[in-house]
Write an enzyme that holds these catalytic residues in place. Structure first.
Site, PDB file in Angstrom:
ATOM      1  N   ARG A   1      85.495 -50.274   1.566  1.00  0.00           N
ATOM      2  CA  ARG A   1      86.531 -50.109   2.566  1.00  0.00           C
ATOM      3  C   ARG A   1      87.461 -51.390   2.627  1.00  0.00           C
ATOM      4  O   ARG A   1      87.603 -52.078   3.590  1.00  0.00           O
ATOM      5  CB  ARG A   1      85.557 -50.087   4.036  1.00  0.00           C
ATOM      6  N   ASP A   3      89.986 -43.453   1.126  1.00  0.00           N
ATOM      7  CA  ASP A   3      88.702 -43.695   1.962  1.00  0.00           C
ATOM      8  C   ASP A   3      88.379 -42.153   2.742  1.00  0.00           C
ATOM      9  O   ASP A   3      88.917 -42.124   3.818  1.00  0.00           O
ATOM     10  CB  ASP A   3      89.017 -44.562   3.091  1.00  0.00           C
ATOM     11  N   SER A  24      86.908 -42.540   6.124  1.00  0.00           N
ATOM     12  CA  SER A  24      87.902 -42.568   7.243  1.00  0.00           C
ATOM     13  C   SER A  24      88.674 -41.357   7.530  1.00  0.00           C
ATOM     14  O   SER A  24      88.817 -40.834   8.787  1.00  0.00           O
ATOM     15  CB  SER A  24      88.777 -43.783   7.057  1.00  0.00           C
ATOM     16  N   TYR A  58      80.926 -53.069   8.304  1.00  0.00           N
ATOM     17  CA  TYR A  58      80.210 -52.038   9.150  1.00  0.00           C
ATOM     18  C   TYR A  58      79.113 -53.042  10.003  1.00  0.00           C
ATOM     19  O   TYR A  58      79.260 -54.160   9.899  1.00  0.00           O
ATOM     20  CB  TYR A  58      79.127 -51.614   7.898  1.00  0.00           C
TER      21      TYR A  58
HETATM   22  P1  NAD Z   1      80.400 -46.347  11.198  1.00  0.00           P
HETATM   23  O1  NAD Z   1      80.701 -44.561  11.296  1.00  0.00           O
HETATM   24  O2  NAD Z   1      79.555 -46.916  10.320  1.00  0.00           O
HETATM   25  O3  NAD Z   1      79.836 -46.688  12.766  1.00  0.00           O
HETATM   26  C1  NAD Z   1      80.793 -46.206  13.820  1.00  0.00           C
HETATM   27  C2  NAD Z   1      80.868 -47.388  14.886  1.00  0.00           C
HETATM   28  O4  NAD Z   1      79.497 -47.779  15.589  1.00  0.00           O
HETATM   29  C3  NAD Z   1      81.327 -48.777  14.317  1.00  0.00           C
HETATM   30  O5  NAD Z   1      82.453 -49.332  15.017  1.00  0.00           O
HETATM   31  C4  NAD Z   1      79.984 -49.433  14.652  1.00  0.00           C
HETATM   32  O6  NAD Z   1      80.253 -51.088  14.975  1.00  0.00           O
HETATM   33  C5  NAD Z   1      79.390 -49.127  15.787  1.00  0.00           C
HETATM   34  N1  NAD Z   1      78.215 -49.341  16.320  1.00  0.00           N
HETATM   35  C6  NAD Z   1      77.072 -49.555  15.788  1.00  0.00           C
HETATM   36  N2  NAD Z   1      76.051 -49.951  16.408  1.00  0.00           N
HETATM   37  C7  NAD Z   1      76.452 -49.853  17.599  1.00  0.00           C
HETATM   38  C8  NAD Z   1      76.091 -50.144  18.979  1.00  0.00           C
HETATM   39  N3  NAD Z   1      74.534 -50.392  19.020  1.00  0.00           N
HETATM   40  N4  NAD Z   1      76.817 -49.990  20.131  1.00  0.00           N
HETATM   41  C9  NAD Z   1      78.057 -49.540  20.019  1.00  0.00           C
HETATM   42  N5  NAD Z   1      78.387 -49.458  18.666  1.00  0.00           N
HETATM   43  C10 NAD Z   1      77.715 -49.603  17.646  1.00  0.00           C
HETATM   44  O7  NAD Z   1      81.923 -46.940  11.169  1.00  0.00           O
HETATM   45  P2  NAD Z   1      83.225 -46.590  10.561  1.00  0.00           P
HETATM   46  O8  NAD Z   1      84.037 -45.850  11.430  1.00  0.00           O
HETATM   47  O9  NAD Z   1      82.872 -45.680   9.135  1.00  0.00           O
HETATM   48  O10 NAD Z   1      83.829 -47.832  10.311  1.00  0.00           O
HETATM   49  C11 NAD Z   1      83.143 -48.774   9.616  1.00  0.00           C
HETATM   50  C12 NAD Z   1      83.917 -50.219   9.591  1.00  0.00           C
HETATM   51  O11 NAD Z   1      84.764 -50.106   8.401  1.00  0.00           O
HETATM   52  C13 NAD Z   1      84.964 -50.411  10.553  1.00  0.00           C
HETATM   53  O12 NAD Z   1      84.805 -52.020  10.911  1.00  0.00           O
HETATM   54  C14 NAD Z   1      86.185 -50.165  10.418  1.00  0.00           C
HETATM   55  O13 NAD Z   1      87.024 -51.113  11.095  1.00  0.00           O
HETATM   56  C15 NAD Z   1      85.862 -50.690   8.810  1.00  0.00           C
HETATM   57  N6  NAD Z   1      87.089 -49.847   7.725  1.00  0.00           N
HETATM   58  C16 NAD Z   1      87.985 -50.531   7.219  1.00  0.00           C
HETATM   59  C17 NAD Z   1      88.797 -49.937   6.453  1.00  0.00           C
HETATM   60  C18 NAD Z   1      89.511 -50.766   5.478  1.00  0.00           C
HETATM   61  O14 NAD Z   1      90.124 -51.725   5.655  1.00  0.00           O
HETATM   62  N7  NAD Z   1      90.084 -49.884   4.330  1.00  0.00           N
HETATM   63  C19 NAD Z   1      88.917 -48.592   6.607  1.00  0.00           C
HETATM   64  C20 NAD Z   1      88.138 -47.799   7.363  1.00  0.00           C
HETATM   65  C21 NAD Z   1      87.259 -48.424   8.102  1.00  0.00           C
END
Ligand code: NAD
Length: 371
Positions: A132, A140, A143, A238
């Site tokens: 990511r 991605d 996303s 994550y």
């Molecule tokens: P995910 O589907 O793995 O999880 C969803 C959300 O649940 C996350 O924000 C996580 O912090 C949250 N979570 C986990 N346990 C929790 C709890 N106990 N209480 C409340 N929230 C909780 O996450 P995702 O949407 O796939 O995103 C994962 C990460 O990747 C994020 O940090 C996102 O910013 C990052 N990301 C980066 C890029 C990039 O730079 N290219 C692109 C997409 C996502």
């Protein structure tokens, strides 16, 4: 560096890219629009008959862009095969040794995947293992699909809610705006916040990553902070697993807010682990009649203790929708976006019409399951 492709009449390398029909999904991995925009030089596209029909792309819409083929020909002849879900074992057994299979294998959810794929002579690349990073953002699929799911979760909740989302001032009286609680402010959660705000709801959100606070606030929602979360910047963005003591405090905070919420959208996940349970049965019992919980974490156990995966149930007048694949319910745009992600990857791993898998490259290293 691994490279392959066939020489065309003009001695230019040319890849044959095959797209299979999904067996349990309306989406298709590549649309006609994707092929029009493809930058893979001199590629020949093969589409399995009927592959795009359920997403709104009949075989005739691929006319002049791709050849409609039967499945066996694609499995035996294509250099690159792309799908959304991995093909069946029977189909995999027919893929030839020089091929590259691109799909979503989810090895972080199923530890048998690597061993299974190692039995076959072809190579495989998992879209959901692409790091990511900023460079890989355009590839991605997690996303792009999570964003659709977050949007659809709110629309699904609104459809099931016996109340308005926005505030209404009418001659028949005034209606207060709905309160939406979003648990997990990653990609799906942020889209759920944005969509709820556009529909006029008042939104609160939880997350354990400190980076989420500013993102939530910038969308006009309130960030509910539970002190003491473990936040590891080395986890690739994550969330990491929280202590039982922390989760108990979080559950109490959720319970205090849930009784006032009309809708709860659950998206909290910890990659490779069971989703944290943050809404207990007692919390559901305290919710108002007619309220709706949409649990996008259903396939990894759910954030609500009562969620049943792929089922909609009623508990004390509260509707609980357990659905982790709401992106499948918007197959046209979901296919378009998935296809764009694939094309961006293909541009990255091809040079002059030939496949170039540079094993030093971070994207290739992260996503190639079986080199
Ligand atoms: P995910 O589907 O793995 O999880 C969803 C959300 O649940 C996350 O924000 C996580 O912090 C949250 N979570 C986990 N346990 C929790 C709890 N106990 N209480 C409340 N929230 C909780 O996450 P995702 O949407 O796939 O995103 C994962 C990460 O990747 C994020 O940090 C996102 O910013 C990052 N990301 C980066 C890029 C990039 O730079 N290219 C692109 C997409 C996502």
């Amino acid at each position: 560096m691994l490279s392959f492709g066939a020489l065309t009449k003009n001695n230019v390398m040319s890849l044959t890219i095959g797209v299979l029909k999904e067996s349990k999904d309306k989406r298709v991995a590549i649309t006609p629009e994707n092929i029009k925009r493809s930058k893979v030089k001199d590629a020949t596209w093969w589409i399995e008959g009927g592959a795009g029909t359920d997403a709104g792309f009949s075989d005739s819409t691929y006319s002049g862009l791709a050849t409609i083929k039967d499945k066996a020909s694609i499995l035996k002849g294509a250099d690159i095969i792309v799908t959304i879900f991995p093909p069946s074992d029977n189909d995999c057994a027919q893929i030839h040794s020089g091929a590259l299979l691109i799909s979503q294998f989810r090895p972080y959810q199923d530890e048998t995947v690597n061993a299974k794929l190692s039995q076959y002579p072809f190579r495989s690349l998992s879209m959901d293992m692409i790091p990511r990073t900023t460079l890989a953002q355009a590839m991605d699929v997690l996303s792009s699909m999570a964003s659709i799911a977050g949007y659809k979760a709110v629309l699904t909740a609104a459809q099931n809610l016996p109340r308005y989302f926005p505030m209404m001032i009418t001659s028949a009286g005034s209606i207060k705006p709905s309160k939406v609680l979003v648990i997990g402010a990653g990609v799906a959660g942020l889209q759920a916040i944005a969509t709820s705000r556009k529909l006029g709801a008042v939104v609160e959100a939880f997350d354990v990553r400190s980076a989420a606070k500013e993102e939530v606030q910038s969308l006009g929602a309130k960030f509910v902070e539970v002190e003491g979360a473990k936040d590891d910047i080395g986890a690739g963005g994550y969330a990491v697993q929280q202590s039982e003591e922390y989760l108990a405090r979080q559950r109490a905070e959720v319970q205090a807010r849930a009784s006032k919420a009309d809708v709860i959208i659950c998206t909290a996940q910890v990659r490779g682990r069971k989703a944290p349970v943050l809404i207990e049965a007692e919390t559901v019992n305290n919710m108002r009649h007619g309220s709706v919980i949409v649990d996008l974490a259903a396939s990894t156990g759910g954030n609500c203790a009562l969620t049943q995966n792929d089922k909609t149930i009623q508990v004390n007048g509260v509707t609980i929708i357990g659905n982790s694949s709401l992106e499948c319910e918007m197959p046209e745009d979901a296919s378009q976006m998935y296809g764009n992600n694939i094309l961006n990857l293909l541009s990255h791993i091809t040079t002059e019409g030939a496949l170039n898998l540079n094993m030093e490259d971070e994207i290739v290293k992260g996503s190639l399951i079986k080199p």
